[in-house]
Design a protein around this motif. Structure first.
Motif, PDB file in Angstrom:
ATOM      1  N   ALA A   1       8.545   6.831   0.378  1.00 60.01           N
ATOM      2  CA  ALA A   1       8.781   6.604   1.953  1.00 60.01           C
ATOM      3  C   ALA A   1       8.613   7.439   2.834  1.00 60.01           C
ATOM      4  N   GLU A   2       8.131   7.505   3.993  1.00 57.83           N
ATOM      5  CA  GLU A   2       8.044   8.395   4.920  1.00 57.83           C
ATOM      6  C   GLU A   2       9.249   8.609   5.795  1.00 57.83           C
ATOM      7  N   ARG A   3       9.334   9.705   6.476  1.00 60.63           N
ATOM      8  CA  ARG A   3      10.659   9.933   7.121  1.00 60.63           C
ATOM      9  C   ARG A   3      10.939   9.158   8.304  1.00 60.63           C
ATOM     10  N   PRO A   4      11.993   8.575   8.837  1.00 56.41           N
ATOM     11  CA  PRO A   4      13.198   8.826   8.436  1.00 56.41           C
ATOM     12  C   PRO A   4      13.794   8.257   7.375  1.00 56.41           C
ATOM     13  N   ALA A   5      12.999   7.400   6.771  1.00 54.41           N
ATOM     14  CA  ALA A   5      13.304   6.471   5.484  1.00 54.41           C
ATOM     15  C   ALA A   5      13.585   7.491   4.300  1.00 54.41           C
ATOM     16  N   ARG A   6      14.286   7.035   3.329  1.00 56.22           N
ATOM     17  CA  ARG A   6      14.287   7.857   2.217  1.00 56.22           C
ATOM     18  C   ARG A   6      13.713   7.215   1.060  1.00 56.22           C
ATOM     19  N   PRO A   7      13.046   8.172   0.064  1.00 61.43           N
ATOM     20  CA  PRO A   7      12.584   7.311  -0.992  1.00 61.43           C
ATOM     21  C   PRO A   7      13.562   6.636  -1.949  1.00 61.43           C
ATOM     22  N   TYR A   8      13.117   5.740  -2.344  1.00 58.94           N
ATOM     23  CA  TYR A   8      13.913   4.793  -3.365  1.00 58.94           C
ATOM     24  C   TYR A   8      13.182   4.156  -4.636  1.00 58.94           C
ATOM     25  N   ASN A   9      14.034   3.889  -5.775  1.00 60.43           N
ATOM     26  CA  ASN A   9      13.569   3.590  -6.935  1.00 60.43           C
ATOM     27  C   ASN A   9      13.282   2.115  -7.055  1.00 60.43           C
TER      28      ASN A   9
ATOM     29  N   GLY B   1       0.709  -1.213   0.092  1.00 61.99           N
ATOM     30  CA  GLY B   1       0.029  -0.041   0.005  1.00 61.99           C
ATOM     31  C   GLY B   1       0.924   1.370   0.162  1.00 61.99           C
ATOM     32  N   GLN B   2       2.183   1.275  -0.031  1.00 61.85           N
ATOM     33  CA  GLN B   2       3.031   2.267  -0.110  1.00 61.85           C
ATOM     34  C   GLN B   2       2.811   3.130  -1.406  1.00 61.85           C
ATOM     35  N   PRO B   3       2.739   4.483  -1.074  1.00 59.32           N
ATOM     36  CA  PRO B   3       2.589   5.354  -2.417  1.00 59.32           C
ATOM     37  C   PRO B   3       3.831   5.305  -3.203  1.00 59.32           C
ATOM     38  N   VAL B   4       3.514   5.661  -4.545  1.00 60.89           N
ATOM     39  CA  VAL B   4       4.700   5.520  -5.539  1.00 60.89           C
ATOM     40  C   VAL B   4       4.421   6.583  -6.542  1.00 60.89           C
TER      41      VAL B   4
END
Length: 68
Positions: free
Chosen positions: A47-55, A22-25
């Motif tokens: 991704a929500e903080r503290p995680a970083r967005p990734y491809n 269900g994570q937004p992309v």
């Protein structure tokens, strides 16, 4: 059976969600699958903080419309 003549379900810049989590992309790139008989999307997982967005590259059947 997959219709090879139909257009892609999602366009570059559009938002979607990973079906499993269900994570937004955000859609970054759309191409025909080499080994999967469908479209493959290069997406950026928002991704929500503290995680970083990734491809990530995922086939179309692993994406769903974002929750309203």
């Amino acid at each position: 059976m997959v219709d090879r003549n139909r257009p892609a379900r999602y366009e570059v810049g559009r938002k979607a969600a990973l079906k499993a989590t269900g994570q937004p992309v955000e859609i970054l790139e759309v191409r025909r699958g080499e080994f999967v008989p469908d479209f493959v999307y290069k997406v950026r997982v928002l991704a929500e903080r503290p995680a970083r967005p990734y491809n990530l590259s995922v086939p179309e059947y692993d994406l769903a419309d974002p929750p309203a």
